[in-house]
Design a protein around this motif. Structure first.
Motif, mmCIF file in Angstrom:
data_model
loop_
_atom_site.group_PDB
_atom_site.id
_atom_site.type_symbol
_atom_site.label_atom_id
_atom_site.label_comp_id
_atom_site.label_asym_id
_atom_site.label_seq_id
_atom_site.Cartn_x
_atom_site.Cartn_y
_atom_site.Cartn_z
ATOM 1 N N ILE A 55 89.012 -22.692 -25.017
ATOM 2 C CA ILE A 55 88.342 -23.416 -23.938
ATOM 3 C C ILE A 55 87.024 -23.991 -24.422
ATOM 4 O O ILE A 55 86.149 -23.265 -24.904
ATOM 5 N N ARG A 56 86.867 -25.307 -24.293
ATOM 6 C CA ARG A 56 85.563 -25.914 -24.527
ATOM 7 C C ARG A 56 84.860 -26.053 -23.186
ATOM 8 O O ARG A 56 85.398 -26.661 -22.247
ATOM 9 N N ARG A 57 83.682 -25.484 -23.070
ATOM 10 C CA ARG A 57 82.972 -25.412 -21.802
ATOM 11 C C ARG A 57 82.186 -26.670 -21.463
ATOM 12 O O ARG A 57 81.741 -26.839 -20.332
ATOM 13 N N ASP A 58 81.979 -27.538 -22.430
ATOM 14 C CA ASP A 58 81.165 -28.743 -22.191
ATOM 15 C C ASP A 58 81.886 -29.959 -22.757
ATOM 16 O O ASP A 58 81.389 -30.635 -23.644
ATOM 17 N N SER A 59 83.060 -30.242 -22.245
ATOM 18 C CA SER A 59 83.885 -31.322 -22.778
ATOM 19 C C SER A 59 83.142 -32.656 -22.746
ATOM 20 O O SER A 59 82.350 -32.935 -21.842
ATOM 21 N N LEU A 60 83.428 -33.481 -23.762
ATOM 22 C CA LEU A 60 82.814 -34.799 -23.832
ATOM 23 C C LEU A 60 83.543 -35.761 -22.901
ATOM 24 O O LEU A 60 84.776 -35.729 -22.820
ATOM 25 N N PRO A 61 82.831 -36.620 -22.193
ATOM 26 C CA PRO A 61 83.476 -37.599 -21.318
ATOM 27 C C PRO A 61 84.458 -38.471 -22.097
ATOM 28 O O PRO A 61 84.122 -39.003 -23.153
ATOM 29 N N GLY A 62 85.669 -38.588 -21.581
ATOM 30 C CA GLY A 62 86.659 -39.449 -22.203
ATOM 31 C C GLY A 62 87.375 -38.838 -23.388
ATOM 32 O O GLY A 62 88.213 -39.491 -24.005
ATOM 33 N N VAL A 63 87.056 -37.592 -23.745
ATOM 34 C CA VAL A 63 87.697 -36.917 -24.879
ATOM 35 C C VAL A 63 88.565 -35.790 -24.333
ATOM 36 O O VAL A 63 88.057 -34.824 -23.762
ATOM 37 N N THR A 64 89.870 -35.888 -24.506
ATOM 38 C CA THR A 64 90.788 -34.867 -24.023
ATOM 39 C C THR A 64 90.814 -33.691 -25.006
ATOM 40 O O THR A 64 90.429 -33.834 -26.175
ATOM 41 N N PRO A 65 91.296 -32.512 -24.570
ATOM 42 C CA PRO A 65 91.416 -31.384 -25.492
ATOM 43 C C PRO A 65 92.287 -31.709 -26.710
ATOM 44 O O PRO A 65 92.047 -31.180 -27.804
ATOM 45 N N GLU A 66 93.284 -32.593 -26.524
ATOM 46 C CA GLU A 66 94.141 -32.979 -27.652
ATOM 47 C C GLU A 66 93.369 -33.801 -28.681
ATOM 48 O O GLU A 66 93.706 -33.817 -29.865
ATOM 49 N N GLN A 67 92.330 -34.507 -28.234
ATOM 50 C CA GLN A 67 91.516 -35.324 -29.139
ATOM 51 C C GLN A 67 90.321 -34.562 -29.700
ATOM 52 O O GLN A 67 89.773 -34.939 -30.736
ATOM 53 N N ASP A 68 89.902 -33.511 -29.016
ATOM 54 C CA ASP A 68 88.694 -32.768 -29.386
ATOM 55 C C ASP A 68 88.936 -32.017 -30.697
ATOM 56 O O ASP A 68 89.766 -31.114 -30.774
ATOM 57 N N LEU A 69 88.166 -32.373 -31.728
ATOM 58 C CA LEU A 69 88.379 -31.769 -33.042
ATOM 59 C C LEU A 69 88.074 -30.275 -33.064
ATOM 60 O O LEU A 69 88.699 -29.524 -33.823
ATOM 61 N N THR A 70 87.140 -29.829 -32.243
ATOM 62 C CA THR A 70 86.836 -28.402 -32.254
ATOM 63 C C THR A 70 87.993 -27.597 -31.664
ATOM 64 O O THR A 70 88.368 -26.546 -32.200
ATOM 65 N N VAL A 71 88.566 -28.082 -30.565
ATOM 66 C CA VAL A 71 89.719 -27.404 -29.969
ATOM 67 C C VAL A 71 90.909 -27.471 -30.923
ATOM 68 O O VAL A 71 91.647 -26.490 -31.103
ATOM 69 N N ARG A 72 91.109 -28.633 -31.554
ATOM 70 C CA ARG A 72 92.210 -28.769 -32.508
ATOM 71 C C ARG A 72 92.032 -27.827 -33.689
ATOM 72 O O ARG A 72 93.005 -27.246 -34.194
ATOM 73 N N ALA A 73 90.792 -27.645 -34.151
ATOM 74 C CA ALA A 73 90.534 -26.736 -35.259
ATOM 75 C C ALA A 73 90.894 -25.301 -34.869
ATOM 76 O O ALA A 73 91.521 -24.571 -35.648
ATOM 77 N N ARG A 126 89.202 -22.450 -50.130
ATOM 78 C CA ARG A 126 90.323 -23.322 -50.460
ATOM 79 C C ARG A 126 91.302 -23.411 -49.283
ATOM 80 O O ARG A 126 91.787 -24.489 -48.938
ATOM 81 N N GLN A 127 91.593 -22.274 -48.651
ATOM 82 C CA GLN A 127 92.484 -22.281 -47.497
ATOM 83 C C GLN A 127 91.881 -23.061 -46.336
ATOM 84 O O GLN A 127 92.558 -23.861 -45.682
ATOM 85 N N LEU A 128 90.593 -22.843 -46.078
ATOM 86 C CA LEU A 128 89.928 -23.545 -44.983
ATOM 87 C C LEU A 128 89.885 -25.047 -45.237
ATOM 88 O O LEU A 128 90.039 -25.850 -44.309
ATOM 89 N N MET A 129 89.704 -25.446 -46.492
ATOM 90 C CA MET A 129 89.658 -26.871 -46.806
ATOM 91 C C MET A 129 91.022 -27.530 -46.615
ATOM 92 O O MET A 129 91.111 -28.690 -46.216
ATOM 93 N N ARG A 130 92.097 -26.786 -46.888
ATOM 94 C CA ARG A 130 93.429 -27.336 -46.639
ATOM 95 C C ARG A 130 93.641 -27.576 -45.142
ATOM 96 O O ARG A 130 94.193 -28.607 -44.745
ATOM 97 N N PHE A 131 93.209 -26.629 -44.322
ATOM 98 C CA PHE A 131 93.299 -26.825 -42.873
ATOM 99 C C PHE A 131 92.394 -27.979 -42.439
ATOM 100 O O PHE A 131 92.749 -28.780 -41.571
ATOM 101 N N ALA A 132 91.214 -28.055 -43.037
ATOM 102 C CA ALA A 132 90.243 -29.091 -42.671
ATOM 103 C C ALA A 132 90.814 -30.492 -42.863
ATOM 104 O O ALA A 132 90.598 -31.382 -42.045
ATOM 105 N N LEU A 133 91.549 -30.701 -43.952
ATOM 106 C CA LEU A 133 92.097 -32.023 -44.238
ATOM 107 C C LEU A 133 93.090 -32.456 -43.163
ATOM 108 O O LEU A 133 93.237 -33.654 -42.893
ATOM 109 N N ARG A 134 93.754 -31.521 -42.531
ATOM 110 C CA ARG A 134 94.695 -31.855 -41.466
ATOM 111 C C ARG A 134 93.976 -32.316 -40.196
ATOM 112 O O ARG A 134 94.592 -32.903 -39.307
#
Length: 304
Positions: A55-73, A126-134
């Motif tokens: 859950i992101r408590r302070d969502s950005l206007p016009g940015v859905t959870p599917e677009q939010d990089l922090t939620v996606r991470a 190294r593992q985190l960087m592989r996830f980061a690239l996605r």
């Protein structure tokens, strides 16, 4: 077990230069750049949940959870590790959107590093960087966590230790669309790469440029105005005006300066123009380079 991590730093970045050297068959552009972390950024607070919700408590206007990089991470880490914990996310957003400072990418990297500790995942860098690239081409750099020479789509990183630097940064009040810039017919895509051997901050600033800058300045007059004002201030301070340039694909422009006193003088000059004339250059601030990401040590090191 840790229940909350407060005020985790997500520092911004500058591209000391940015060359577009080609384009892959899948449409991604090939780049050459030097990334430098700066001491301006967002702050994240993460609190563990036992119900698996993200859950992101302070969502950005016009940015859905599917677009939010922090939620996606967070979702990516949960899915790939099988972790059943969740997280409440709060972000003190200080990096402007569409500014070329890497705000969303830095937030995502701080999420990866923060959840690695909050959820006790014990993932290596190294593992985190592989996830980061996605999540995005810039995200691996923030997990890498050091000044870097980058090629590929920005994910091939080579540490590039440079002396500490001070910058004056101007953030015009307009967001720039990365997709629009890279799809422009006016963008050149054939810059010859520099020879990195012995590259210094001074030589990169002198020899490099931002290939996206002409496209953005033509489409966004506020960026062109801010860059012209910064170049003028550089000349008045006896500095090389050509070292003022845009960062990334966004609206911010920056100037390397020799010390804090020069930085403060230029900042005050540009702020007076903003407040005392019809010319609006945007927010003006002084930033200093960071040798390492503040959370760099949060990647797991086997045997440590």
């Amino acid at each position: 077990m840790i229940e909350e991590l407060r005020n985790l730093p997500a520092p911004a970045k500058l591209n000391l230069f940015l060359h577009v050297t080609g384009r892959r068959n899948d449409g991604y552009h090939l780049l050459e750049t030097v990334f430098d972390l700066i001491d301006v950024g967002d702050r994240l607070t993460l609190r563990v949940r036992n119900d698996g919700a993200l859950i992101r408590r302070d969502s950005l206007p016009g940015v859905t959870p599917e677009q939010d990089l922090t939620v996606r991470a967070a979702r990516l880490l949960a899915e790939e590790t099988g972790c059943r914990l969740g997280v409440d996310i709060a972000i003190d957003k200080r990096i402007p959107m569409g500014a070329g400072l890497g705000g969303g990418s830095s937030d995502a990297a701080t999420m990866l590093l923060g959840l690695n500790r909050l959820w006790d995942l014990r993932l290596t860098r190294r593992q985190l960087m592989r996830f980061a690239l996605r999540l995005g081409a810039d995200v691996p750099f923030f997990v890498f966590g050091r000044t870097a020479y980058a090629t590929g789509i920005g994910e091939k990183l080579q540490a590039l230790p440079l002396p500490p630097a001070t910058y004056v940064v101007v953030a015009p009040p307009v967001p720039v669309s990365t997709a629009v810039v890279f799809s422009s017919t006016g963008l050149t895509r054939d810059t010859k790469p520099l020879t990195i051997s012995g590259l210094s901050r001074e030589s990169s600033a002198r020899r490099g440029r931002n290939d996206l800058e002409p496209v953005v300045c033509a489409a966004y007059p506020a960026v062109a105005s801010a860059l012209a004002a910064l170049k003028s201030a550089a000349r008045q301070a006896g500095l090389n005006a050509d070292s003022a340039r845009m960062t990334g694909s966004g609206s911010c422009v920056f100037l390397p300066v020799p010390d804090e006193s020069v930085a403060t003088s230029i900042q005050q000059d540009l702020s007076r123009r903003r407040n005392g004339s019809a010319e609006t250059v945007g927010e003006v601030f002084v930033a200093r380079s960071l040798a390492r990401h503040p959370l760099s040590d949060w990647a797991f090191v086997p045997g440590a």
